[in-house]
Motif scaffolding. Structure first.
Motif, PDB file in Angstrom:
ATOM      1  N   THR A   1       0.816  -1.202   0.000  1.00 36.92           N
ATOM      2  CA  THR A   1       0.000   0.000   0.000  1.00 36.92           C
ATOM      3  C   THR A   1       0.856   1.261   0.000  1.00 36.92           C
ATOM      4  OG1 THR A   1      -0.203   0.091   2.397  1.00 36.92           O
ATOM      5  CG2 THR A   1      -1.878  -1.152   1.209  1.00 36.92           C
ATOM      6  N   TYR A   2       2.081   1.190   0.535  1.00 37.05           N
ATOM      7  CA  TYR A   2       2.945   2.365   0.523  1.00 37.05           C
ATOM      8  C   TYR A   2       3.269   2.769  -0.917  1.00 37.05           C
ATOM      9  CZ  TYR A   2       3.626   1.718   5.519  1.00 37.05           C
ATOM     10  OH  TYR A   2       3.433   1.608   6.857  1.00 37.05           O
ATOM     11  N   LEU A   3       3.540   1.795  -1.763  1.00 38.20           N
ATOM     12  CA  LEU A   3       3.851   2.066  -3.160  1.00 38.20           C
ATOM     13  C   LEU A   3       2.650   2.723  -3.849  1.00 38.20           C
ATOM     14  CD1 LEU A   3       5.747   1.798  -5.598  1.00 38.20           C
ATOM     15  CD2 LEU A   3       4.748  -0.457  -5.998  1.00 38.20           C
ATOM     16  N   PHE A   4       1.470   2.172  -3.649  1.00 41.30           N
ATOM     17  CA  PHE A   4       0.266   2.707  -4.272  1.00 41.30           C
ATOM     18  C   PHE A   4       0.013   4.148  -3.832  1.00 41.30           C
ATOM     19  CE2 PHE A   4      -4.365   3.391  -4.204  1.00 41.30           C
ATOM     20  CZ  PHE A   4      -4.598   3.318  -5.572  1.00 41.30           C
ATOM     21  N   HIS A   5       0.116   4.415  -2.533  1.00 43.03           N
ATOM     22  CA  HIS A   5      -0.100   5.773  -2.034  1.00 43.03           C
ATOM     23  C   HIS A   5       0.994   6.728  -2.533  1.00 43.03           C
ATOM     24  CE1 HIS A   5      -2.883   3.761   0.722  1.00 43.03           C
ATOM     25  NE2 HIS A   5      -3.514   4.928   0.700  1.00 43.03           N
ATOM     26  N   GLY A   6       2.209   6.229  -2.609  1.00 44.97           N
ATOM     27  CA  GLY A   6       3.298   7.042  -3.140  1.00 44.97           C
ATOM     28  C   GLY A   6       3.059   7.431  -4.591  1.00 44.97           C
ATOM     29  N   ILE A   7       2.548   6.501  -5.390  1.00 45.80           N
ATOM     30  CA  ILE A   7       2.237   6.790  -6.792  1.00 45.80           C
ATOM     31  C   ILE A   7       1.125   7.830  -6.887  1.00 45.80           C
ATOM     32  CG2 ILE A   7       1.251   5.789  -8.905  1.00 45.80           C
ATOM     33  CD1 ILE A   7       2.831   3.217  -8.196  1.00 45.80           C
ATOM     34  N   LEU A   8       0.129   7.740  -6.022  1.00 52.46           N
ATOM     35  CA  LEU A   8      -0.943   8.739  -6.018  1.00 52.46           C
ATOM     36  C   LEU A   8      -0.402  10.139  -5.733  1.00 52.46           C
ATOM     37  CD1 LEU A   8      -3.821   6.910  -4.115  1.00 52.46           C
ATOM     38  CD2 LEU A   8      -3.761   7.526  -6.526  1.00 52.46           C
ATOM     39  N   VAL A   9       0.476  10.253  -4.750  1.00 55.52           N
ATOM     40  CA  VAL A   9       1.065  11.545  -4.412  1.00 55.52           C
ATOM     41  C   VAL A   9       1.938  12.042  -5.561  1.00 55.52           C
ATOM     42  CG1 VAL A   9       2.676  12.710  -2.852  1.00 55.52           C
ATOM     43  CG2 VAL A   9       0.942  11.164  -1.926  1.00 55.52           C
ATOM     44  N   LEU A  10       2.742  11.163  -6.131  1.00 54.84           N
ATOM     45  CA  LEU A  10       3.604  11.538  -7.253  1.00 54.84           C
ATOM     46  C   LEU A  10       2.784  12.020  -8.442  1.00 54.84           C
ATOM     47  CD1 LEU A  10       6.506  11.673  -8.301  1.00 54.84           C
ATOM     48  CD2 LEU A  10       6.234   9.319  -9.089  1.00 54.84           C
ATOM     49  N   TYR A  11       1.681  11.363  -8.725  1.00 55.07           N
ATOM     50  CA  TYR A  11       0.798  11.755  -9.824  1.00 55.07           C
ATOM     51  C   TYR A  11       0.279  13.175  -9.602  1.00 55.07           C
ATOM     52  CZ  TYR A  11      -3.235  11.855 -12.934  1.00 55.07           C
ATOM     53  OH  TYR A  11      -4.153  12.214 -13.880  1.00 55.07           O
ATOM     54  N   ALA A  12      -0.162  13.477  -8.387  1.00 60.45           N
ATOM     55  CA  ALA A  12      -0.679  14.813  -8.076  1.00 60.45           C
ATOM     56  C   ALA A  12       0.420  15.863  -8.226  1.00 60.45           C
ATOM     57  CB  ALA A  12      -1.258  14.837  -6.668  1.00 60.45           C
ATOM     58  N   ILE A  13       1.623  15.547  -7.777  1.00 60.09           N
ATOM     59  CA  ILE A  13       2.741  16.498  -7.887  1.00 60.09           C
ATOM     60  C   ILE A  13       3.080  16.753  -9.346  1.00 60.09           C
ATOM     61  CG2 ILE A  13       5.215  16.761  -7.451  1.00 60.09           C
ATOM     62  CD1 ILE A  13       4.702  15.354  -4.737  1.00 60.09           C
ATOM     63  N   ILE A  14       3.094  15.715 -10.160  1.00 58.41           N
ATOM     64  CA  ILE A  14       3.398  15.882 -11.582  1.00 58.41           C
ATOM     65  C   ILE A  14       2.321  16.726 -12.260  1.00 58.41           C
ATOM     66  CG2 ILE A  14       3.526  14.645 -13.789  1.00 58.41           C
ATOM     67  CD1 ILE A  14       4.988  12.395 -12.208  1.00 58.41           C
ATOM     68  N   LYS A  15       1.059  16.436 -11.972  1.00 61.28           N
ATOM     69  CA  LYS A  15      -0.035  17.220 -12.566  1.00 61.28           C
ATOM     70  C   LYS A  15       0.079  18.683 -12.148  1.00 61.28           C
ATOM     71  CE  LYS A  15      -3.305  15.255 -14.598  1.00 61.28           C
ATOM     72  NZ  LYS A  15      -3.546  15.246 -16.021  1.00 61.28           N
ATOM     73  N   PHE A  16       0.398  18.918 -10.890  1.00 58.09           N
ATOM     74  CA  PHE A  16       0.546  20.292 -10.412  1.00 58.09           C
ATOM     75  C   PHE A  16       1.741  20.957 -11.079  1.00 58.09           C
ATOM     76  CE2 PHE A  16       2.225  23.487  -7.490  1.00 58.09           C
ATOM     77  CZ  PHE A  16       1.107  24.290  -7.345  1.00 58.09           C
ATOM     78  N   GLY A  17       2.826  20.230 -11.241  1.00 57.80           N
ATOM     79  CA  GLY A  17       4.034  20.773 -11.853  1.00 57.80           C
ATOM     80  C   GLY A  17       3.820  21.239 -13.285  1.00 57.80           C
ATOM     81  N   TYR A  18       2.930  20.583 -14.007  1.00 53.14           N
ATOM     82  CA  TYR A  18       2.629  20.974 -15.376  1.00 53.14           C
ATOM     83  C   TYR A  18       1.412  21.897 -15.456  1.00 53.14           C
ATOM     84  CZ  TYR A  18       6.076  17.681 -17.077  1.00 53.14           C
ATOM     85  OH  TYR A  18       7.255  17.038 -17.335  1.00 53.14           O
ATOM     86  N   ASP A  19       1.030  22.484 -14.320  1.00 53.93           N
ATOM     87  CA  ASP A  19      -0.095  23.416 -14.234  1.00 53.93           C
ATOM     88  C   ASP A  19      -1.410  22.810 -14.729  1.00 53.93           C
ATOM     89  OD1 ASP A  19       1.320  25.496 -13.056  1.00 53.93           O
ATOM     90  OD2 ASP A  19       2.015  26.240 -14.985  1.00 53.93           O
ATOM     91  N   LYS A  20      -1.568  21.512 -14.579  1.00 54.41           N
ATOM     92  CA  LYS A  20      -2.829  20.858 -14.938  1.00 54.41           C
ATOM     93  C   LYS A  20      -3.818  20.900 -13.773  1.00 54.41           C
ATOM     94  CE  LYS A  20      -1.369  19.253 -18.919  1.00 54.41           C
ATOM     95  NZ  LYS A  20      -1.813  19.805 -20.156  1.00 54.41           N
ATOM     96  N   VAL A  21      -3.304  21.113 -12.566  1.00 56.52           N
ATOM     97  CA  VAL A  21      -4.136  21.147 -11.361  1.00 56.52           C
ATOM     98  C   VAL A  21      -3.830  22.441 -10.617  1.00 56.52           C
ATOM     99  CG1 VAL A  21      -4.579  20.036  -9.150  1.00 56.52           C
ATOM    100  CG2 VAL A  21      -4.150  18.643 -11.154  1.00 56.52           C
TER     101      VAL A  21
END
Length: 108
Positions: A1-21
């Motif tokens: 579950t740590y990997l899954f939650h880490g991927i969720l956080v990484l996805y949000a950071i990437i989306k934010f980094g590209y100004d999508k969120v």
């Protein structure tokens, strides 16, 4: 579950980094209320079926949850533990929002 939650956080950071969120405080409040709205029935379902979704019935192997459990349950009971986990999540949501908001202001 740590990997899954880490991927969720990484996805949000990437989306934010590209100004999508673009996080807003009203979105933070809506997310917090959604977690609370799901958490209340999940607490009672956990009690009924002996499960531990949202880690609100038992601290499991999560060290920070064990600290909360050992501190809160003797004074406020298991429901107090569940409430304290919601409050902790709300504080974390605010810290993340402040980090993103500060970054957004620096970009301008």
């Amino acid at each position: 579950t740590y990997l899954f939650h880490g991927i969720l956080v990484l996805y949000a950071i990437i989306k934010f980094g590209y100004d999508k969120v673009k996080p807003t405080y009203s979105g933070l409040l809506q997310s917090s209320l959604a977690v609370l709205g799901m958490g209340i029935p999940i607490y009672y379902l956990n009690k009924t079926f002996g499960t531990n979704y949202f880690i609100i019935s038992d601290p499991s192997d999560f060290p920070l949850a064990q600290v909360f459990w050992n501190t809160i349950v003797p004074k406020f009971g298991e429901f107090g533990y569940a409430v304290s986990m919601f409050i902790f999540a709300f504080i974390i949501f605010n810290i993340i929002y402040l980090i993103f908001n500060t970054r957004k202001k620096k970009k301008r």
